[in-house]
Design a protein around this motif. Structure first.
Motif, PDB file in Angstrom:
ATOM      1  N   ASP B 324       0.805  -1.309   0.084  1.00 11.94           N
ATOM      2  CA  ASP B 324       0.057  -0.151   0.071  1.00 11.94           C
ATOM      3  C   ASP B 324       0.840   1.217   0.035  1.00 11.94           C
ATOM      4  O   ASP B 324       1.251   1.727   0.854  1.00 11.94           O
ATOM      5  CB  ASP B 324      -0.714   0.078   1.184  1.00 11.94           C
ATOM      6  N   VAL B 329      -3.072   4.203  -3.195  1.00 14.65           N
ATOM      7  CA  VAL B 329      -4.443   4.922  -2.690  1.00 14.65           C
ATOM      8  C   VAL B 329      -4.912   6.058  -3.622  1.00 14.65           C
ATOM      9  O   VAL B 329      -6.082   6.015  -3.942  1.00 14.65           O
ATOM     10  CB  VAL B 329      -3.794   5.483  -1.323  1.00 14.65           C
ATOM     11  N   TYR B 359      -8.816  12.069   3.895  1.00 13.59           N
ATOM     12  CA  TYR B 359      -8.115  12.622   5.091  1.00 13.59           C
ATOM     13  C   TYR B 359      -6.430  11.847   4.512  1.00 13.59           C
ATOM     14  O   TYR B 359      -6.337  10.584   4.990  1.00 13.59           O
ATOM     15  CB  TYR B 359      -8.472  12.013   6.296  1.00 13.59           C
ATOM     16  N   PHE B 360      -5.717  12.808   4.337  1.00 15.25           N
ATOM     17  CA  PHE B 360      -4.216  12.322   4.331  1.00 15.25           C
ATOM     18  C   PHE B 360      -3.339  12.890   5.493  1.00 15.25           C
ATOM     19  O   PHE B 360      -3.579  14.150   5.836  1.00 15.25           O
ATOM     20  CB  PHE B 360      -3.679  12.784   2.981  1.00 15.25           C
ATOM     21  N   HIS B 361      -2.318  12.244   5.818  1.00 14.90           N
ATOM     22  CA  HIS B 361      -1.195  12.688   6.612  1.00 14.90           C
ATOM     23  C   HIS B 361       0.052  12.227   6.241  1.00 14.90           C
ATOM     24  O   HIS B 361       0.528  11.123   6.755  1.00 14.90           O
ATOM     25  CB  HIS B 361      -1.496  12.303   8.040  1.00 14.90           C
ATOM     26  N   ARG B 363       4.221  11.834   5.769  1.00 17.40           N
ATOM     27  CA  ARG B 363       5.329  12.048   6.434  1.00 17.40           C
ATOM     28  C   ARG B 363       6.464  11.766   5.518  1.00 17.40           C
ATOM     29  O   ARG B 363       6.432  11.316   4.388  1.00 17.40           O
ATOM     30  CB  ARG B 363       5.372  11.000   7.545  1.00 17.40           C
ATOM     31  N   GLY B 396      -1.671  17.171   8.496  1.00 15.47           N
ATOM     32  CA  GLY B 396      -2.930  16.436   7.972  1.00 15.47           C
ATOM     33  C   GLY B 396      -3.144  17.429   6.842  1.00 15.47           C
ATOM     34  O   GLY B 396      -3.358  18.563   6.984  1.00 15.47           O
ATOM     35  N   ARG B 397      -3.744  16.653   5.784  1.00 16.81           N
ATOM     36  CA  ARG B 397      -4.272  17.372   4.584  1.00 16.81           C
ATOM     37  C   ARG B 397      -5.692  16.482   4.059  1.00 16.81           C
ATOM     38  O   ARG B 397      -5.823  15.512   3.975  1.00 16.81           O
ATOM     39  CB  ARG B 397      -3.351  17.330   3.386  1.00 16.81           C
ATOM     40  N   ARG B 398      -6.373  17.670   4.189  1.00 15.64           N
ATOM     41  CA  ARG B 398      -7.864  17.123   3.496  1.00 15.64           C
ATOM     42  C   ARG B 398      -7.934  17.452   2.247  1.00 15.64           C
ATOM     43  O   ARG B 398      -7.637  18.818   1.710  1.00 15.64           O
ATOM     44  CB  ARG B 398      -9.015  18.055   4.355  1.00 15.64           C
ATOM     45  N   GLY B 463      -1.378  -2.249   7.567  1.00 14.49           N
ATOM     46  CA  GLY B 463      -1.407  -0.782   8.166  1.00 14.49           C
ATOM     47  C   GLY B 463      -0.623   0.060   7.512  1.00 14.49           C
ATOM     48  O   GLY B 463       0.280  -0.383   6.302  1.00 14.49           O
ATOM     49  N   TYR B 464      -0.640   1.274   7.594  1.00 10.02           N
ATOM     50  CA  TYR B 464       0.179   2.314   7.273  1.00 10.02           C
ATOM     51  C   TYR B 464       1.009   2.852   8.568  1.00 10.02           C
ATOM     52  O   TYR B 464       0.691   2.759   9.702  1.00 10.02           O
ATOM     53  CB  TYR B 464      -0.739   3.412   6.616  1.00 10.02           C
ATOM     54  N   SER B 465       1.987   3.807   8.180  1.00 15.03           N
ATOM     55  CA  SER B 465       2.800   4.315   9.060  1.00 15.03           C
ATOM     56  C   SER B 465       3.123   3.444  10.180  1.00 15.03           C
ATOM     57  O   SER B 465       3.686   2.380  10.056  1.00 15.03           O
ATOM     58  CB  SER B 465       2.274   5.679   9.346  1.00 15.03           C
ATOM     59  N   THR B 467       1.627   1.932  12.257  1.00 12.15           N
ATOM     60  CA  THR B 467       0.989   0.600  12.687  1.00 12.15           C
ATOM     61  C   THR B 467       1.724  -0.313  11.318  1.00 12.15           C
ATOM     62  O   THR B 467       1.983  -1.449  11.706  1.00 12.15           O
ATOM     63  CB  THR B 467      -0.580   0.701  11.859  1.00 12.15           C
TER      64      THR B 467
END
Lengths: 717, 527
Positions: B324, B329, B359-361, B363, B396-398, B463-465, B467
């Motif tokens: 992923d 995505v 909802y993106f965040h 890094r 965080g980016r919407r 999972g992502y990041s 997780t």
């Protein structure tokens, strides 16, 4: 305005003499109060009598017509102190609250009221429960009745009996100049039944009349030497008067055969389950007809010696059915028999458990074994020597399958993001000592949050952290208190105390605009305008007034990032003294109840309405469930995909989602994953909306077609 | 004189005329159990019965298990003494508004074979404890069904929640329908419908749900628990499932599909699904790559083991190759099929417009992963530079994917697919896949089962990041036990146990416990 409206039901309170009332226990109690010509009523909400307060609140017009004053008291202490109006004036007054927690709070006023005594009837309706029906520590109001010498009624749990108990209570109170407690259990409060109504009575003297002709009598004021005389008066005058009244008016009831070798004595509230046990033992019929002598105590304090002793006449053994411990009634009866030199064996807790709720099974086992031991000849053969009973179904392994289902935060609850943020802050700064309070926010102690170490009482969250205030502490304590608890006594006992003692801890005041856990009653800081009460008094102002210097107000708790930052700042700032965060967002349950009908109406009416809802892209979700470990929202759940390539269920949001935003905020703040999306559905879009939409569709569609024409597209992908 | 037994009183329920009917209702807070209880009382009174209902509706307990109780008896002019709560072994009708609540009722002894009609909706509302497990923590519905069959005199179970929502109503209506249809109460269908009508609100929908459930209960004896779908037997991958696209790509696909037809029948279904996923994720060449790897497993495999190795490889290779990343995505969120799915999921009616916010965040890690391998690792190896960039990226980016700008941005990122093979993330992932796959196959000869279990460990990676990082570490910790375990008869079992433990909690505490146990086993081969 409360969660449940009785606006329709309260019309039943207008029923006149001879008409049949059909409805819930709490409504019956209210009707009885009006039939008794009560002059003023008040109390504090809390199960099981929350709804009684709601009924009274919704009945204010009817109360007004009769000249009855209604007070939504600030606390149980306030409600009981209010009964002072019956000390000098012949006005009947009633207060109601949850026991024993409420009685604890009220006990100062209760003791003073009981010492001076009353002229007008003073009735305190307390809700007390054991086991399933209770959410509090298991104690007995009986102890308060005994220590302050307040009479305690525990009527049989049916509408006619409760109504009669209210009437008897007022008379008993007036005849013996003593406040009377009327105890009801939760199932009795919600029991649906019938009784024949009487006309409502206007109070012979209203509070207005009293104010225009003030009275005083030093002899009724609790101050030496009067207080010494009060104690003598209690035993010399009031007690005998009460006993005579109970005996003369047959408050306690006898059922079954008037002679027999055994008998059963019970609290009135236990009657129905005793009869059920006897029915199942083949000793009673559907209507409670039985050969077993029964002595039912609708008045459990004071007890009537000669009544009891005559019941024991010629009996070898008598069983006392008394829920809860200590077993005061059983002890008292044992002493009577002993002093009277009687041979009757008195048993109770030998056959019935010392602690815990007397459920149907407990009652069946207890009474069954009592009769087997003391009067086997009464029992039909199959009961005396039952074949191995057992349904033959082994549920042992089912116990490991069925998950527990404790209460938790509602869908879209504004308190969820507060605790999600707290959990995230703890992931950064490590575990802290967290003190909890009473209210919905106490659900933080449950999974998935598991935050909070103690709960010491309503409004006492921060107070219960006051010892954790040390100059050489590396970490600060965090304590929570709800807006309900804050106004109940948190402002002084918790905030004032923290300011005065220079407590360095962090205090979070959870402000959801209502006393939400008890059913959404209004309080001082409620945002709604209330016809009869003064609302809209900001908590922040009160906190400032108490002298708090470090104060932050979060007006949208769903902003998890902001809550997180504020909490972090509070825990790390150099500033001394209490750090108070007021986190405000409306209880979602009440908000939906208010807004949903309006929104639906607007949509039907063709108005432009934007309705948010959250969703999950199931092919982006990897099924790690990290989001649920920070939410526990009922509408965010797991679902299996019809895809052998995927082992674990993915996140899924059901139709009940109210679009509160917690999912997205948490995914962002905790950097979880990009699976969540918020879909704002624009109902009845305007011309501009439609133009923009079609333009966007055109371009976006073009881009999509372009890409999809250059790749393989699988039908079911 | 009660020296000898008195003439026995008629027991409650002895004569039909005096019989007390006892009905308990277990629900999850918020399901409208109160409404149902009121309806039942109303129906009883309409039929000349006296009824009493009670509840312990704790005001705040909105998501917890709740219980309502109703007793009724034919009106004879005298008032019966009703109990206020159900007793074990003394309930005639038990209604459960959710399957596990039926299980709870059985555990509490409210369901007995001699008398109880158990009516339950077979749908599930997962409890928090079931949802928070990183793996699949859901309770076994079939176990409840099985026990219920044995525990109840009659068992009526079907999805009443679905019937309710299909008819735009609440489950209380379909539960009442099931009750009426079950004939457990001596009342006519009309009297039930009158009670609903008297309720006033949402009558039409309620009656529809009532009727549907009524018929279902009449027709259906207890519906059996949902059976797992049989794996499809794919005779030929060619032409299985429709696809469209440029001629050359379709030909490319058919070439790959033809290779699947050469595989053992047992493997084809999974291999075909895997191939689709991989090609859909990247391209034909990637699919070829997938099959090349899969062939290695097939070569080592044999029918004796029902091709378990190849099937596991087909499944987990596909998941491993389709890691992923931002590109995936973005690609998935900008497809035309997605719009329709979202509209369906949120129940948007025709004529209404949808505004979708993502909802993106991102890094620095994701950023570097999407750079050419050289540049990406250059930055990652310079903590101060990485930190500097992270401070600018990590936020965080919407993104509004219904707007030009938002959509275009994701569409562009999705377009990076073409260069994916040259990006840092790809290098990292492929190295990981190589290590894992080679490790698994290396055991195939001496310990087939162990090889399969090693392949299955891929399930841990998700999972992502953070997780995802935690998942990686669980994966490594599980496989760290290999050196201790290999050579033992039960090596495969242990790896499976370790994997299952790893899926139990977030941090992997149970896994660590299991690993400590393994450490005590010693590496002495058991045989």
């Amino acid at each position: 305005m409360a969660e449940r409206s009785f606006a329709k039901e309260v019309e039943k309170l207008r029923l006149g003499a001879g008409e049949e009332f059909a409805g819930e226990g709490i409504l019956a109690i209210t009707k009885a109060l009006l039939q008794c010509g009560v002059g003023y009523v008040g109390g504090y909400q809390g199960a099981p009598i929350s709804h009684l307060m709601d009924v009274l609140a919704d009945a204010q017009d009817i109360l007004g017509e009769l000249g009855v004053h209604f007070e939504a008291s600030a606390s149980e202490a306030t409600a009981t102190a209010m009964l002072a109006a019956s000390v000098h004036y012949p006005i009947r007054g009633a207060a109601t609250f949850k026991s024993t927690v409420g009685t604890n709070v009220a006990s100062d006023a209760l003791a003073n009221l009981a010492s001076g005594g009353v002229t007008g009837g003073a009735l305190i309706i307390v809700g007390e429960d054991y086991g399933e029906g209770s959410s509090i520590m298991q104690e007995r109001s009986h102890a308060f009745a005994m220590k302050s010498q307040v009479w305690l009624l525990d009527p049989r749990p049916n509408l006619p009996s409760i109504v009669k108990a209210v009437e008897d209570g007022f008379e008993l109170s007036e005849i013996s100049n003593t406040p009377v407690m009327l105890q009801v259990r939760i199932r009795c409060c919600h029991v649906h039944g019938h009784f024949i109504a009487k006309d409502n009575k206007r109070p012979p003297m209203t509070v207005a009349d009293a104010l225009s002709a003030p009275r005083r009598d030093t002899g009724r004021i609790v101050l030496p030497p009067a207080s010494f005389l009060h104690e003598k008066e209690k035993v010399a005058k009031r007690w005998p008067a009460a006993v005579d009244f109970i005996r003369k008016n047959k408050i306690n009831e006898f059922f079954g055969s008037d002679h027999g070798s055994v008998g059963i004595v019970m609290q009135g509230g236990m009657y129905n389950s005793v009869i059920r046990a006897l029915q199942r033992l083949g000793l009673a019929d559907t209507y409670g007809e039985t050969d077993v002598p029964l002595y039912v105590l609708n008045a459990v304090y004071p007890l009537v010696d000669d009544e009891f002793l005559s019941f024991c006449e010629g009996k070898q053994a008598v069983l006392v059915v008394e829920e809860g411990q200590p077993n005061y009634v059983e002890q008292a009866f044992a002493a009577m028999l002993h002093k009277a030199g009687r041979g009757t064996r008195l048993v109770g807790k030998e056959y019935l458990p010392m602690a815990g709720e007397y459920t149907g099974q407990v009652m069946l086992d207890g009474i069954g074994s009592f009769l087997r031991a003391e009067a086997p000849h009464l029992l039909p053969g199959e009961v005396r020597a039952p074949n191995k009973v057992g349904d033959g179904v082994d549920t042992a392994d089912l116990i490991n399958v069925v998950p527990g289902r404790p209460p938790g935060f509602c869908i879209g609850c504004p308190e969820r993001p507060i605790f999600a943020a707290t959990k995230l802050v703890e992931q950064e700064l490590g575990k802290h000592h967290i003190a909890s309070d009473i209210g919905c926010h106490l659900f933080s102690i449950m999974p998935p949050f598991e935050l909070g170490a103690t709960t010491m009482g309503y409004g006492l969250g921060p107070a219960s952290a006051s010892a954790f205030n040390s100059p050489n502490a590396k970490r600060r304590s965090i304590s929570f208190v709800g807006d309900g608890g804050f106004w109940h006594n948190g402002l002084t006992s918790s905030i004032g105390n923290a300011v005065f003692n220079k407590n360095d801890g962090v205090i979070v005041i959870v402000d959801n605009f209502y006393s939400a856990a008890t059913g959404g009653q209004d309080i001082l800081s409620s945002r709604a305008s209330n016809r009869t009460k003064s609302t809209k008094h900001p908590i922040t102002e009160a906190v400032k007034g108490m002298g708090v210097k470090w104060l932050r107000h979060i007006d949208r708790t769903y902003d998890v990032g902001k809550v997180q930052d504020t909490l972090r700042e509070a825990l790390t700032t150099e500033e001394k003294g209490p750090k108070v965060i007021v986190a405000s967002s409306e209880c979602m349950l009440n908000r939906q109840r208010r807004e949903k009908p309006l929104v639906d109406k607007a949509i039907k009416g063709g108005e432009r309405v934007v309705k948010p809802k959250f969703g999950v892209d199931e092919d982006i979700c990897t099924g790690d469930h990290a989001c649920m470990r920070l939410s526990g929202c009922p509408s965010l759940s797991v679902k299996s995909l019809d895809d052998p390539l995927r082992d674990d269920p993915v996140a899924s949001i059901d139709q009940n989602c109210v679009g509160c935003g917690n999912c997205g905020e948490v995914a962002d703040a905790a950097v979880l994953c990009p699976s969540f999306y918020r879909a704002d559905v624009v109902h009845n879009p305007g011309r501009w909306d439609r133009f923009l939409e079609s333009a966007r569709r055109a371009v976006i569609g073009m881009m999509q077609r372009r890409r999809e024409s250059r790749r393989l597209v699988f039908a079911d992908a | 004189m009660l020296d000898q037994a008195p003439p026995l009183r008629p027991k409650s329920g002895a004569t039909d005329n005096e019989r007390v009917i006892k009905l308990a209702l277990l629900a999850v807070g918020g399901q409208g159990g109160g409404v149902l209880a009121d309806w039942i009382v109303d129906v009883a009174e309409r039929n000349g019965y006296v009824a009493q209902s009670t509840s312990v509706a704790g005001v705040a307990q909105r998501t917890g298990a709740t219980i309502y109780y109703v007793e009724m008896a034919r009106h004879t002019g005298r008032l019966p003494v009703f109990a206020l709560s159900p007793s074990q072994g003394d309930v005639d009708i038990l209604i459960a508004a959710e399957l596990m609540e039926a299980g709870r009722a059985i555990i509490r002894g409210f369901v007995t074979p001699d008398r109880t009609t158990l009516i339950t909706s077979s749908h599930r509302i997962a409890a928090v404890s079931e949802k928070v497990e990183p793996g699949d923590g859901r309770a076994s519905s079939s176990k409840v069904h099985a026990t219920a069959e044995a525990a109840a005199k009659r068992f009526v179970a079907f999805d009443m929640e679905k019937i309710a929502s299909d008819n735009g109503s609440m489950i209380s209506a379909s539960l009442l329908g099931a009750l009426a249809g079950s004939d457990a109460l001596p009342f006519t269908r009309e009297s039930y419908e009158q009670a609903i009508g008297a309720g006033g609100r949402g009558v039409k929908a309620s009656l529809a749900a009532f009727g549907a459930a009524f018929d279902r209960a009449r027709g259906a004896a207890a519906a059996a628990s949902p059976k797992p779908a049989e794996p499809a037997i794919v005779e030929s991958a060619l032409g299985a499932g429709q696809l469209r696209g440029p001629q050359n790509l379709v030909q490319g696909w058919q070439a790959l599909a033809a290779r699947i037809d050469l595989m053992p029948v047992a493997v084809r279904d999974m291999a075909l699904r895997g191939l689709r996923k991989v090609v859909d994720y990247q391209d034909i060449a990637y699919g070829r790559d997938y099959l090349d790897r899969l062939d290695k497993a097939v070569a080592l495999d044999d029918a004796g083991h029902a091709h378990a190795l190849s099937i596991a490889a087909a499944k987990h290779l596909a998941n491993a190759l389709c890691y992923d990343d931002m590109i995936r995505v973005a690609d998935l969120k900008t497809r035309s099929t997605r719009d329709q799915r979202v509209r369906k999921e949120v129940g948007a009616k025709a004529g209404s417009i949808l505004q979708v916010t993502e909802y993106f965040h991102p890094r620095i890690e994701e950023f570097c992963g999407t750079l050419p391998a050289g540049l990406g690792s250059y930055i990652e190896n310079r903590p101060r530079l990485a930190g500097f960039l992270d401070r600018r990226i990590n936020r965080g980016r919407r993104v509004r994917t219904d707007s030009f700008a938002g959509f275009a941005m994701l569409w562009f990122i999705g377009g990076l697919r073409r260069w994916r093979r040259s990006l840092l993330r790809h290098k990292v992932e492929m190295a990981h896949v190589e290590r894992w796959y080679a490790l698994a196959l290396s055991h195939a000869r001496e310990d087939y089962a162990l090889a399969v279990e090693i392949l299955n460990c891929r399930r841990l990676i998700k999972g992502y990041s953070d997780t995802h990082v935690r998942a990686q570490s669980k994966f490594d910790r599980v496989l760290s036990a290999l050196d201790l375990l290999k050579g033992r008869d039960d090596a495969a079992d242990w790896i499976r146990r370790l994997r299952e433990a790893a899926l139990k909690d977030e941090k992997g505490d149970m896994l660590d416990g299991a690993l400590r146990t393994v450490a005590t086993l010693g590496s002495v081969p058991a045989n």
